[in-house]
Structure formats: C-alpha cells, structure tokens
Design an enzyme around this catalytic site. Structure first.
Site, short mmCIF file in Angstrom:
data_model
loop_
_atom_site.label_atom_id
_atom_site.label_comp_id
_atom_site.label_asym_id
_atom_site.label_seq_id
_atom_site.Cartn_x
_atom_site.Cartn_y
_atom_site.Cartn_z
N LYS A 44 0.84 -1.20 0.00
CA LYS A 44 0.00 0.00 0.00
C LYS A 44 0.88 1.25 0.00
O LYS A 44 0.63 2.21 -0.74
CB LYS A 44 -0.94 -0.02 1.21
CG LYS A 44 -2.04 -1.06 1.07
CD LYS A 44 -2.78 -1.38 2.37
CE LYS A 44 -3.72 -2.58 2.12
NZ LYS A 44 -4.39 -3.08 3.33
N GLN A 70 -4.71 -1.75 9.50
CA GLN A 70 -4.69 -3.09 8.92
C GLN A 70 -5.33 -4.09 9.89
O GLN A 70 -5.03 -4.11 11.08
CB GLN A 70 -3.23 -3.49 8.61
CG GLN A 70 -3.07 -4.80 7.88
CD GLN A 70 -3.64 -4.80 6.46
OE1 GLN A 70 -3.68 -3.77 5.80
NE2 GLN A 70 -4.08 -5.95 6.00
N ASP A 98 -11.30 2.56 3.90
CA ASP A 98 -11.66 1.14 3.84
C ASP A 98 -13.17 0.97 3.66
O ASP A 98 -13.64 -0.09 3.26
CB ASP A 98 -11.29 0.46 5.16
CG ASP A 98 -10.03 -0.38 5.07
OD1 ASP A 98 -9.76 -0.92 3.99
OD2 ASP A 98 -9.34 -0.51 6.10
N1 GUN Z 1 -7.10 -7.08 6.08
C1 GUN Z 1 -7.48 -7.85 5.03
N2 GUN Z 1 -8.16 -7.11 4.12
C2 GUN Z 1 -8.20 -5.85 4.61
C3 GUN Z 1 -8.74 -4.64 4.12
O1 GUN Z 1 -9.37 -4.56 3.04
N3 GUN Z 1 -8.56 -3.55 4.91
C4 GUN Z 1 -7.92 -3.61 6.11
N4 GUN Z 1 -7.81 -2.49 6.83
N5 GUN Z 1 -7.39 -4.72 6.60
C5 GUN Z 1 -7.54 -5.84 5.84
#
Ligand code: GUN
Length: 295
Positions: A54, A98, A121
């Site tokens: 990211k 995350q 998100d």
């Molecule tokens: N962990 C797995 N997929 C995601 C996601 O789309 N966003 C976040 N914040 N954590 C994750």
C-alpha cells in the site's frame, strides 16, 4: 469453452494510470497531494506485506504516505489516540488500520473511532449505511475492485443472476449491496450463500456471475457451475511453499476444471488481489477531493 482470463493485474494497471494523471492534475491545479496513513499493529508477515504494498503504491502514484508500525502489545488506548491524531492531521486524507488486530484490542471500537470522512476502507457504520442506501462515499476496496473487474471486462451485470458465496462484512455483504443498486453496471438479482445454506450447489449452478469468497480451496468445483458462467475468485489460500521459498497461492475455485466451463474467470494470483490496493488509492484520492471541496 475456454474461458477469457480476467487479468486484475492489467485492469489495475489501467486504473492506476488514470489515477496518476488525476493526482498530477490535483497537485498542479489545486496544490493538493492525497495522503494515506497506514497503521499496523504487530508483526503478522502477510499484513506486513500488504501494508508495504500500500505504501509503495502511494509513492508510485505521487501520493503522500505515512506508515505507523506499532508493537503487538500496544494498548487499545494508545491506538485510539494515534487514530485521533490522524483524524486531525490535514496531510492525511485516508486512514487504514490493517486488520486483523491483536486479540486484546476491540476491532469495532477502533474502526468506529476513524473519522468516516477518512475511512477509505469503507468499514465505518456510516459508510456501510451509505452504501446500503445507494449513496456511497467509500466502497470497501475488495468489492469495489470486483465490481470494476466485472464492468471493465465487459460482463453483463444488469439483470444477471449473481450468486455470492460468503457473507463477510469485508467482501460478501458489500458486493451484494453494490450489485443490487439500481445503477448502470449493477441492477442484478443477487443471492448470498453462506455456512447456513442448505444446498450451495443448487444456487451456484444457477449463477450467470459467481463471486466466491469462502476462504477454502476448491470450495467451488466444475460440477457446481453452469456453462458460460463468469467467475470471480476472491480466495487467497496459502497451500505450501515452492522450492524458491515463495508461498504457493490458490483461490477458492478449482481453476483448471472450472475454466473449461466458464466464459470468463479471474486467476489467483493476479485477479482480485491487485485491484484491492488500487481501489484503496482511488478512495484516498476521493477523500482528498472531498476534504478540499472538489467532489
Ligand atoms: N485485512 C485484510 N483485508 C483488509 C482490508 O481490506 N482492509 C484492512 N484495513 N485490513 C484488511
């Protein structure tokens, strides 16, 4: 029939090119640099890879990024206080904590603490609700990516029988909501199957479009699909290590067998995965525009 392989890698590249242009324009015309803050608690190797990707993608597109790595024993109060600081920081337009978080931290409390305007998100109840009523600001990244894969690969979504396998808050529920909307590229009839479904194959065999987020290899086999189906495989299952030391990844669909019946199918890796991060970038650009009154 041999299926068209829907390349998430290629479609994600296209969208990133579009975003790069838009970001350059925002910088030039409005002196606006979209910024994303990522927060990782603990040392889960998969999460470290995701957060690293990211951050790298932000930099490649000309965005601002900052990364906060916190130890696994971080107190919930300390995490909430970091979120509060990021909520108030004007350089930061999007905040991504995350998941999963360590067990001693209440995930819901943390997600509720993120300012809905910075919730790239799309997990905050305000944004979940807005998606549900068809007025989304931020669509969660994985289902948003799935939608773009369908639309950009030319799948006929409007009026289609869509079957989703899996009802998670991250994938199953939001993709069902997106495709239900009375909008171009949506307006489908949607069925959601889950662990309480009596006969999953009965439903999957009726699908024109089948979206699988079950979390299990070979959850969908060739006898469970009809000729000509479009298959989106959201699964990421690590089933061992190659000689090179790299993880061997497979999806939730028996790819080799199902591709002989499908009209189009996403591979794993190289399908949904690359789209998720790209949609996070798109949401962050949108957050920056909303904050600047440009959207
Ligand atoms: N962990 C797995 N997929 C995601 C996601 O789309 N966003 C976040 N914040 N954590 C994750």
């Amino acid at each position: 029939m041999t299926a068209q392989i829907i390349s998430g890698t290629e479609i994600a590249k296209q969208i990133r090119e579009e975003l790069k242009q838009e970001i350059a324009g925002l910088k030039q015309k409005h002196n606006l640099v979209p910024g994303l803050a990522t927060v990782l608690v603990g040392e889960d190797p998969a999460s470290q890879v995701y957060v690293g990707q990211k951050e790298k993608t932000c930099q490649a597109l000309g965005m601002y990024s900052e990364r906060h790595d916190l130890p696994a024993d971080t107190a919930e109060a300390a995490l909430l206080s970091l979120v509060d600081r990021l909520n108030k920081d004007p350089k930061v337009h999007g905040i991504l904590v995350q998941l999963p978080l360590p067990k001693h931290i209440n995930e819901t409390r943390v997600l509720y603490a993120i300012d809905p305007k910075k919730d790239v998100d799309g997990f905050h109840p305000v944004n979940v609700g807005k998606l549900m009523i068809g007025e989304p600001d931020y669509i969660p990244c994985t289902p948003h990516g799935i939608w773009q894969l369908l639309v950009r690969s030319g799948a006929q979504v409007e009026g289609a029988e869509v079957v989703v396998v899996g009802r998670s808050n991250i994938v199953g529920k939001p993709i069902a909501n997106i495709l239900l909307q009375k909008k171009k590229g949506a307006n489908a009839t949607v069925t959601v199957c889950h662990t309480g479904t009596r006969d999953i194959a009965f439903h999957t065999r009726r699908a024109d479009i089948l979206i699988v987020a079950a979390g299990r290899p070979k959850a969908v086999t060739a006898d469970m699909v009809k000729e000509g189906v479009v298959v989106i495989d959201v699964g990421v299952n690590r089933i061992g290590k190659a000689e090179s030391g790299k993880d061997i990844l497979v999806g939730d669909v028996d790819f080799d067998a199902v591709k002989e019946k499908a009209s189009a199918i996403t591979p794993v890796p190289g399908g949904v995965g690359p789209m998720t991060i790209t949609m996070l970038m798109l949401n962050t650009v949108k957050a920056a525009k909303l904050a600047a009154g440009l959207s």
